[in-house]
Design an enzyme around this catalytic site. Structure first.
Site, PDB file in Angstrom:
ATOM      1  N   GLU A  54      -7.776   7.874  -4.228  1.00 59.37           N
ATOM      2  CA  GLU A  54      -7.419   7.346  -2.933  1.00 59.37           C
ATOM      3  C   GLU A  54      -6.919   8.041  -1.841  1.00 59.37           C
ATOM      4  O   GLU A  54      -5.898   8.238  -1.292  1.00 59.37           O
ATOM      5  CB  GLU A  54      -6.512   5.988  -2.682  1.00 59.37           C
ATOM      6  CG  GLU A  54      -7.137   4.680  -3.370  1.00 59.37           C
ATOM      7  CD  GLU A  54      -6.347   3.429  -3.093  1.00 59.37           C
ATOM      8  OE1 GLU A  54      -5.364   3.505  -2.584  1.00 59.37           O
ATOM      9  OE2 GLU A  54      -6.817   2.543  -3.613  1.00 59.37           O
ATOM     10  N   GLU A  76     -11.635   0.027  -8.356  1.00 58.83           N
ATOM     11  CA  GLU A  76     -10.591  -0.764  -8.178  1.00 58.83           C
ATOM     12  C   GLU A  76     -11.038  -2.154  -7.299  1.00 58.83           C
ATOM     13  O   GLU A  76     -11.619  -1.871  -6.124  1.00 58.83           O
ATOM     14  CB  GLU A  76      -9.558  -0.165  -7.323  1.00 58.83           C
ATOM     15  CG  GLU A  76      -8.533   0.635  -8.283  1.00 58.83           C
ATOM     16  CD  GLU A  76      -7.443   1.323  -7.662  1.00 58.83           C
ATOM     17  OE1 GLU A  76      -6.659   0.416  -6.863  1.00 58.83           O
ATOM     18  OE2 GLU A  76      -6.781   2.467  -7.749  1.00 58.83           O
TER      19      GLU A  76
END
Ligand code: AHR
Length: 505
Positions: free
Chosen positions: A176, A295
């Protein structure tokens, strides 16, 4: 009483999307909360094995048949020194873990996790730190895990008791990195350059690895789409996958809208696929980049409780969402969405696996149990291996606050040619009514109905606890198969698995 709702479907073995990469049933363990300490690892627990891993948890993980587990983060990896977690345990430092503001004891690290994954029957998907670190730490870790021996880092591994390399194949280039919360957050150009050079060095160490570049953290990121285009421009020839992350919640208690949220996921997948193909065309490349949805889950129940957790404690109960029945339905629909995109989504990791936004829960020094979301995950993982078929379905539709034309029914079908089985996964999102689906399955001549498994509950908010499993599947689904017509009754708000197999002659 209103007429019963009806739908029609054609399921043909020749309408094929793609062979499913079993890694879409992957999961994720981060050094976060009680995922590792008190989750998979608890040396003082009565069920602990010789390495301190909980056997009861391993058994539940094996029921899910998880093929790959992402590790060690997550946000945590962006300030992690992997060297802290190898070598004699007594020499390992305690560190401030910055992402979740806890104390990391480093009792579990790369080697222990590789051992645990082997016991669970899973591959490791390893993430490297591209937040506070970079090329050097990544290539050293890869040399440590994958090089056979005769060099500084591979010999260090041997000196730690691991003579054979772990041969970890799948690697994430950071986590991320588009998120301002990430330690070492970067612009798309900064990350793209670093990821490309790290990938180059890692491939020189071990050309057999597969690499995942960080895509957007979710569809609401202001940089979404431009981020993917920029980072892929830098990394296109160096990487194999781009990542997608997405969590949903029913914050407004609007079940009809909540259950439609996999439409957003569908749109996310289509958009990222288009960006990959745009950069492919721009680079005149022959290579196709696939998607790693590494995710995904429901995450919102624990948000308020997490704000009250004291910083700098060891393994506090963070992100411990207690999942209800409607969450299981959305999770089922998200899994169906992956199957519908089996041609491009080749890896997906339910985040996470134990205690932290997880299908498996534990008590410290106590019991372990299955959350509601365990079931659709288990059903698809166990019965969803083979070729993803495209059911042609005409479903009645509805509009919700954020979505229009939401089909009441989500469906995916998996054909396993070797086993001569075909398994259908279906969600009925209608809050009040059952739907009768008449399905033409004539191309599966000689097949018979094995079972119709149903997950249903009168209460959308029903949860499972260690004392009472309120939400669990039964096999009393009402389906018949006659003259090539499969007549399926999908109860209101239900997850369904309909299984056919060839009659032995
Ligand atoms: O899975 C929990 C967290 O969600 C991960 O650490 C991070 O990558 C994401 O924001």
């Amino acid at each position: 009483m209103a007429d019963q709702l009806k739908a029609k479907m054609i399921l043909d073995k020749n309408y094929q999307i793609a062979k499913i990469d079993e890694r879409i049933y992957g999961s994720f363990i981060e050094h976060l909360g009680r995922a590792v300490y008190g989750g998979i690892y608890e040396p003082d627990h009565p069920e602990a094995d010789e390495q301190g891993f909980r056997r009861d948890v391993l058994e539940l993980v094996k029921e899910l048949q998880v093929p790959i587990v992402r590790y060690p983060g997550g946000n945590m990896v962006s300030a992690y020194n992997w060297e802290d977690g190898v070598g004699p345990k007594e020499d390992r430092p305690r560190r401030l873990e910055l992402a979740w503001r806890t104390i990391e004891t480093n009792e579990v690290g790369t080697n222990e996790f590789a051992d645990w994954a082997k016991k669970a029957g899973a591959e490791v998907m390893m993430a490297v730190n591209l937040g506070t670190r970079g090329i050097d730490a990544a290539r050293n870790l890869l040399e440590y895990t994958n090089h056979p021996g005769g060099t500084y880092w591979s010999d260090l591994r041997k000196s730690h008791g691991y003579d054979s390399p772990h041969n970890i194949k799948t690697w994430c280039l950071g986590n991320e990195m588009d998120g301002p919360w990430q330690v070492g957050h970067k612009t798309a150009d900064e990350y793209g350059r670093l990821a490309s050079e790290t990938a180059k060095a890692m491939r020189l160490v071990d050309p057999s690895i597969e690499l995942v570049a960080c895509g957007s953290s979710n569809t609401k990121m202001p940089t979404f789409a431009e981020w993917e285009a920029t980072i892929l421009d830098h990394t296109y020839e160096q990487v194999d996958f781009v990542s997608l992350h997405q969590y949903y919640g029913n914050h407004e208690n609007d079940p009809a809208n909540y259950l439609a949220k996999n439409m957003d996921m569908d749109h996310f997948i289509k958009t990222v696929t288009s960006i990959c193909d745009y950069i492919k065309a721009k680079h005149r490349s022959k290579k196709t980049i696939n998607l790693s949805f590494d995710e995904w889950n429901v995450w919102y129940h624990s948000n308020d409780a997490d704000k009250k957790i004291e910083p700098w404690t060891i393994a506090p109960p963070q992100l411990e969402d207690q999942y209800n029945f409607e969450d299981a339905l959305l999770v089922g629909s998200m899994l169906i969405t992956f199957l519908q995109h089996a041609d491009r989504v080749k890896i997906a990791c339910m985040a996470q696996l134990v205690n932290v936004i997880a299908p498996i829960m534990t008590e410290n020094n106590g019991r372990s149990w299955k959350q509601t979301i365990f079931y659709p995950y288990m059903h698809t993982s166990v019965y969803g291996r083979g070729i993803s078929l495209k059911p042609i379905l005409s479903s009645p539709k509805y509009d919700s606050k954020e979505f229009t034309d939401v089909p009441y029914i989500d469906s995916a079908a998996v054909y396993n040619e070797e086993k001569e089985e075909v398994n259908l996964f279906m969600v009925n999102k209608h809050l009040e009514e059952a739907i009768q689906v008449s399905s033409d399955v004539r191309s599966f001549e000689g097949y018979q109905l094995v079972e119709h498994v149903v997950l249903e509950n009168e209460d959308l908010k029903a949860v499972n606890t260690p004392d009472h499993e309120a939400v669990m599947p039964h096999q009393r689904g009402e389906t018949t198969l006659e003259n090539g017509i499969l007549d399926i009754r999908l109860p209101k708000t239900s997850w369904n698995v309909i299984r056919l197999e060839k009659t032995s002659s």
